[in-house]
Design an enzyme around this catalytic site. Structure first.
Site, PDB file in Angstrom:
ATOM      1  N   HIS A  39     -78.782  -6.624 -90.050  1.00  0.00           N
ATOM      2  CA  HIS A  39     -78.593  -6.007 -88.674  1.00  0.00           C
ATOM      3  C   HIS A  39     -79.601  -5.069 -88.464  1.00  0.00           C
ATOM      4  CE1 HIS A  39     -75.482  -2.636 -87.108  1.00  0.00           C
ATOM      5  NE2 HIS A  39     -76.482  -3.091 -86.311  1.00  0.00           N
TER       6      HIS A  39
ATOM      7  N   HIS B  38     -82.134  -3.932 -84.739  1.00  0.00           N
ATOM      8  CA  HIS B  38     -82.142  -3.886 -83.204  1.00  0.00           C
ATOM      9  C   HIS B  38     -83.647  -3.441 -82.997  1.00  0.00           C
ATOM     10  CE1 HIS B  38     -77.803  -3.981 -82.922  1.00  0.00           C
ATOM     11  NE2 HIS B  38     -77.781  -2.986 -83.788  1.00  0.00           N
TER      12      HIS B  38
ATOM     13  N   ALA C  84     -79.001  -1.980 -79.444  1.00  0.00           N
ATOM     14  CA  ALA C  84     -77.496  -1.740 -78.904  1.00  0.00           C
ATOM     15  C   ALA C  84     -77.315  -0.823 -78.064  1.00  0.00           C
ATOM     16  CB  ALA C  84     -76.772  -1.604 -80.449  1.00  0.00           C
ATOM     17  N   SER C  85     -77.896   0.345 -78.199  1.00  0.00           N
ATOM     18  CA  SER C  85     -77.387   1.627 -77.418  1.00  0.00           C
ATOM     19  C   SER C  85     -78.018   1.216 -75.856  1.00  0.00           C
ATOM     20  CB  SER C  85     -78.038   2.699 -77.886  1.00  0.00           C
ATOM     21  OG  SER C  85     -79.551   2.661 -78.152  1.00  0.00           O
TER      22      SER C  85
ATOM     23  N   TYR D 293     -69.483   4.224 -82.270  1.00  0.00           N
ATOM     24  CA  TYR D 293     -69.891   2.881 -83.103  1.00  0.00           C
ATOM     25  C   TYR D 293     -68.861   2.920 -84.175  1.00  0.00           C
ATOM     26  CZ  TYR D 293     -74.588   2.314 -81.166  1.00  0.00           C
ATOM     27  OH  TYR D 293     -75.691   2.058 -80.606  1.00  0.00           O
TER      28      TYR D 293
ATOM     29  N   HIS E 219     -71.834  -1.178 -89.693  1.00  0.00           N
ATOM     30  CA  HIS E 219     -71.685   0.188 -90.182  1.00  0.00           C
ATOM     31  C   HIS E 219     -70.537   0.106 -91.066  1.00  0.00           C
ATOM     32  CE1 HIS E 219     -72.210  -0.071 -85.841  1.00  0.00           C
ATOM     33  NE2 HIS E 219     -73.497   0.258 -86.287  1.00  0.00           N
TER      34      HIS E 219
ATOM     35  N   GLU F  46     -79.907  -1.439 -90.571  1.00  0.00           N
ATOM     36  CA  GLU F  46     -79.868  -1.222 -89.166  1.00  0.00           C
ATOM     37  C   GLU F  46     -80.859  -0.111 -88.893  1.00  0.00           C
ATOM     38  OE1 GLU F  46     -76.227   0.662 -87.080  1.00  0.00           O
ATOM     39  OE2 GLU F  46     -76.984  -0.220 -85.360  1.00  0.00           O
TER      40      GLU F  46
END
Lengths: 338, 338
Positions: free
Chosen positions: B6, B8, B68-69, B190, B220, B281
């Site tokens: 995970h 990004h 992602a955001s 999230y 998460h 992440e």
């Protein structure tokens, strides 16, 4: 003394459902009408339900409020909500009158989507001053899953907070049913709301400078918060602020409605013990036995007992903190013990 | 080998922001236009960011997807989302071409509020078949915090699932930014989405009878789910169903993006180890050191290492399960090792 700070009247007698059903037919011109519930029905529902479990599990007093999932603030309009709220709070009052040593009242509020919370002040005053209630449940999402209201830290809510401070009562942050099919009421909507509210407090802790004595309880063990305590500490420290203990834990408490031992262990490992109050939310979201333990999922006293807390911590979690967060409870108990 | 499932591309070069900014001006008549980002800018952003941390922390390969955001499915319309998505996925492809041993691609999808997910099939196919990607990120709430789409278990999503099964790729359930001021993006939106998705699967497990090989990752650390595992088990058993292990854990995995030791301990205590995949992440929601440990909050490898897992479990969490959930990754690694 063992105080369970989170119980709802989930075992309403049939007249309650009938009243609610009748409201659907009169949405255009609501009238207050009658709640046809006898004292005997109330006694029976409590004695075979919550009181029975109190005795079996060895707890003494439940802080008791209207059935959360039925608050249904999303339904109808402000007047519908007001009549329904008054009746539900009166039911809780009747329970506390019949069982004054076992239940003490917390009220729901006549919230309605888009209606400013100043419309709740009269009912909060009535419940506290006339019915002897010691707190309220505040729904951060009266829309029922569409989250249309401003965050709890917004000035929108300040009139309610002023009244809470004046009356010296805390609020439990508690949503009701969800209209939104994305969410499951007790499985995601409740837990999400807890997480959401706590994060709102972190984002705008100014609220607690504006109201230093304002007190909130985040139920269901704080939603996801203790499990992700590192995430919340990190997000907060990234903003250059003091640790969460200092920033919000003077005003926020968690309950113990976490229905397995590892969750309770984590809660007590990461959250200061003085910020945790015992609760079970029985008879509530999760009924029945855990086949792996043989005991009810929501018999949270077992999990807390298994922690073998030091005496002072145990006393705080089961009684002393509740008396501090709900000063009107403390007054009541002090009077009763005289 | 240590696979971080995970990551990004949170360190986009400036041309990406410029492209996005320009889209605002052409909402009425979007054109695909250029993404002005050089290979050197990509190299620099990765070498000073994610690759540097890979080396410092001792991980080998990151499953890498667009920021992602910034997916921002709520913004603009279907065409805006499509152009933006294609460019962002191309950026990930360029990263994987420059660093083929350190990053493997997962795509975002050109979702748009109210637009059926069949509009995502062509881009998913392109990313998998032409760009060598091994999975996708699926946003259960393209509205950005107002939750307008049907639950992930609804037939609405089935065309996408058919394509995922055909291509043998999993989806990570991952929301983007929130437009709704009630939510904080990484602090509540999230985590709520993770919890919400898992509860949707519990409510309607028929999905996994309809698609026995469909695979989802809840990031998460599964949101609030492991902390409330007793609640989910209880709600599920109350419906007269098999234990969650049997009901959904053949199709659902959790990652280890939980940023403190007690949370990781709980995750591994309650969730079967074969359903957990290592992830951090990074560089993501929580940046910076934990002053109490002296290490980065999101250096999750430290927490997992501290569990002292048995060799087989450790191998599963760090590599083997990822190769099973992402079969195209397994093929790639097998080829590379020849």
């Amino acid at each position: 003394m063992i105080i369970d700070i989170h119980g709802h009247y989930t075992t309403y007698p049939p007249g309650v459902e009938a009243y609610r059903g009748a409201q659907i037919a009169q949405m255009g011109a609501p009238t207050k009408g009658q709640m046809n519930v006898t004292d005997e029905e109330i006694r029976h529902s409590i004695e075979t339900g919550q009181l029975k479990l109190q005795r079996e599990r060895g707890t003494d007093l439940t802080i008791f409020s209207p059935r959360a999932s039925w608050m249904g603030h999303h339904f109808g309009n402000e007047l519908i909500s007001r009549y329904w709220t008054e009746h539900c709070n009166d039911l809780i009052y009747r329970v506390t009158q019949q069982f004054p040593h076992n239940f003490v009242g917390v009220c729901m509020l006549p919230q309605s989507p888009g209606v400013p919370p100043s419309n709740c002040l009269a009912e909060l005053e009535r419940c506290v001053n006339e019915l002897g209630f010691i707190g309220c449940n505040l729904n951060p999402d009266p829309s029922g899953g569409y989250w249309q209201e401003p965050p709890l830290t917004d000035r929108y809510w300040y009139p309610l907070y002023e009244k809470m401070v004046e009356l010296d009562v805390p609020a439990m942050v508690h949503v009701s049913a969800t209209q939104n099919p994305a969410f499951h009421q007790t499985g995601s909507h409740y837990i999400n709301a807890d997480t959401t509210a706590f994060m709102q407090f972190i984002q705008s802790p100014r609220l607690f400078r504006d109201f230093p004595t304002l007190r909130f309880i985040i139920p269901h063990g704080g939603g996801a918060v203790p499990y992700h305590w590192g995430r919340y500490r990190g997000i907060n420290l990234n903003m250059g602020r003091a640790e969460l203990d200092e920033l919000v834990l003077g005003n926020v408490w968690f309950d113990t409605c976490v229905y397995h031992q590892p969750g309770i262990n984590l809660l007590f490992e990461v959250i200061p013990h003085q910020n945790i109050m015992f609760a079970s939310e029985m008879i509530g979201a999760v009924r029945g036995h855990d086949p792996r333990t043989g005991f009810d999922f929501d018999d949270t006293k077992r999990y807390v007992d298994a922690l073998h807390l030091e005496d002072a911590d145990r006393q705080a979690v089961f009684e002393a903190t509740a008396r501090r967060v709900f000063p009107r409870l403390d007054q009541r108990l002090t009077q009763q013990s005289r």
